[in-house]
Write a protein that holds these residues in place. Structure first.
Motif, PDB file in Angstrom:
ATOM      1  N   GLU A 124     -10.972  -2.889   0.788  1.00  0.00           N
ATOM      2  CA  GLU A 124     -12.223  -3.646   0.743  1.00  0.00           C
ATOM      3  C   GLU A 124     -11.925  -4.973   0.051  1.00  0.00           C
ATOM      4  O   GLU A 124     -11.499  -4.992  -1.099  1.00  0.00           O
ATOM      5  N   VAL A 125     -12.124  -6.073   0.769  1.00  0.00           N
ATOM      6  CA  VAL A 125     -11.814  -7.398   0.248  1.00  0.00           C
ATOM      7  C   VAL A 125     -13.104  -8.207   0.159  1.00  0.00           C
ATOM      8  O   VAL A 125     -13.850  -8.288   1.131  1.00  0.00           O
ATOM      9  N   ILE A 167       0.834  -1.194   0.000  1.00  0.00           N
ATOM     10  CA  ILE A 167       0.000   0.000   0.000  1.00  0.00           C
ATOM     11  C   ILE A 167       0.878   1.256   0.000  1.00  0.00           C
ATOM     12  O   ILE A 167       1.845   1.338   0.756  1.00  0.00           O
ATOM     13  N   GLY A 168       0.509   2.230  -0.833  1.00  0.00           N
ATOM     14  CA  GLY A 168       1.268   3.473  -0.933  1.00  0.00           C
ATOM     15  C   GLY A 168       0.989   4.458   0.193  1.00  0.00           C
ATOM     16  O   GLY A 168       1.854   5.242   0.556  1.00  0.00           O
ATOM     17  N   GLU A 169      -0.225   4.442   0.730  1.00  0.00           N
ATOM     18  CA  GLU A 169      -0.572   5.306   1.856  1.00  0.00           C
ATOM     19  C   GLU A 169      -1.695   4.663   2.648  1.00  0.00           C
ATOM     20  O   GLU A 169      -2.460   3.851   2.129  1.00  0.00           O
ATOM     21  N   SER A 228     -13.841  -5.031   5.391  1.00  0.00           N
ATOM     22  CA  SER A 228     -13.160  -3.739   5.293  1.00  0.00           C
ATOM     23  C   SER A 228     -11.987  -3.780   6.258  1.00  0.00           C
ATOM     24  O   SER A 228     -12.169  -4.054   7.444  1.00  0.00           O
ATOM     25  N   ILE A 229     -10.796  -3.508   5.743  1.00  0.00           N
ATOM     26  CA  ILE A 229      -9.598  -3.669   6.538  1.00  0.00           C
ATOM     27  C   ILE A 229      -8.776  -2.379   6.520  1.00  0.00           C
ATOM     28  O   ILE A 229      -8.362  -1.925   5.452  1.00  0.00           O
ATOM     29  N   PRO A 230      -8.543  -1.778   7.695  1.00  0.00           N
ATOM     30  CA  PRO A 230      -7.647  -0.616   7.727  1.00  0.00           C
ATOM     31  C   PRO A 230      -6.214  -1.074   7.439  1.00  0.00           C
ATOM     32  O   PRO A 230      -5.771  -2.088   7.982  1.00  0.00           O
ATOM     33  N   VAL A 231      -5.528  -0.346   6.556  1.00  0.00           N
ATOM     34  CA  VAL A 231      -4.159  -0.717   6.182  1.00  0.00           C
ATOM     35  C   VAL A 231      -3.244   0.489   6.375  1.00  0.00           C
ATOM     36  O   VAL A 231      -3.680   1.634   6.341  1.00  0.00           O
ATOM     37  N   ARG A 232      -1.983   0.208   6.552  1.00  0.00           N
ATOM     38  CA  ARG A 232      -0.978   1.257   6.708  1.00  0.00           C
ATOM     39  C   ARG A 232      -0.080   1.256   5.468  1.00  0.00           C
ATOM     40  O   ARG A 232      -0.105   0.320   4.669  1.00  0.00           O
TER      41      ARG A 232
END
Length: 81
Positions: A25-26, A18-20, A40-44
């Motif tokens: 959403e998977v 991930i760029g940012e 829905s997954i928060p990513v860093r």
């Protein structure tokens, strides 16, 4: 999306680069298009290991993985053994 184990057996996970920070959403769909799982997954920023729970009870067959992030949609065909 990298390191997708295909075919998968009981559990399913993959790496998302991930760029940012944001929300991924998977969705997992049956080959017929019926949605089976959605998360829905928060990513860093950087590499994120994504686990899709609840795949133990899926029967053997073909499934579709959809990953959406910031308006872009990635689709992959998966095989469940």
């Amino acid at each position: 999306v990298q390191n997708v184990v295909n075919p998968f057996t009981k559990t399913f996970s993959f790496d998302a680069i991930i760029g940012e920070a944001g929300t991924l959403e998977v969705s997992l769909l049956h080959a017929s298009g019926q949605q089976l799982r959605r998360k829905s997954i928060p990513v860093r920023e950087g590499i994120n290991n994504i686990n899709l729970d609840g795949t133990n009870d899926l029967t053997s067959g073909i499934y579709i993985l959809q990953v959406q992030y910031k308006g872009k949609l990635l689709t992959r065909k998966l095989i469940r053994r």
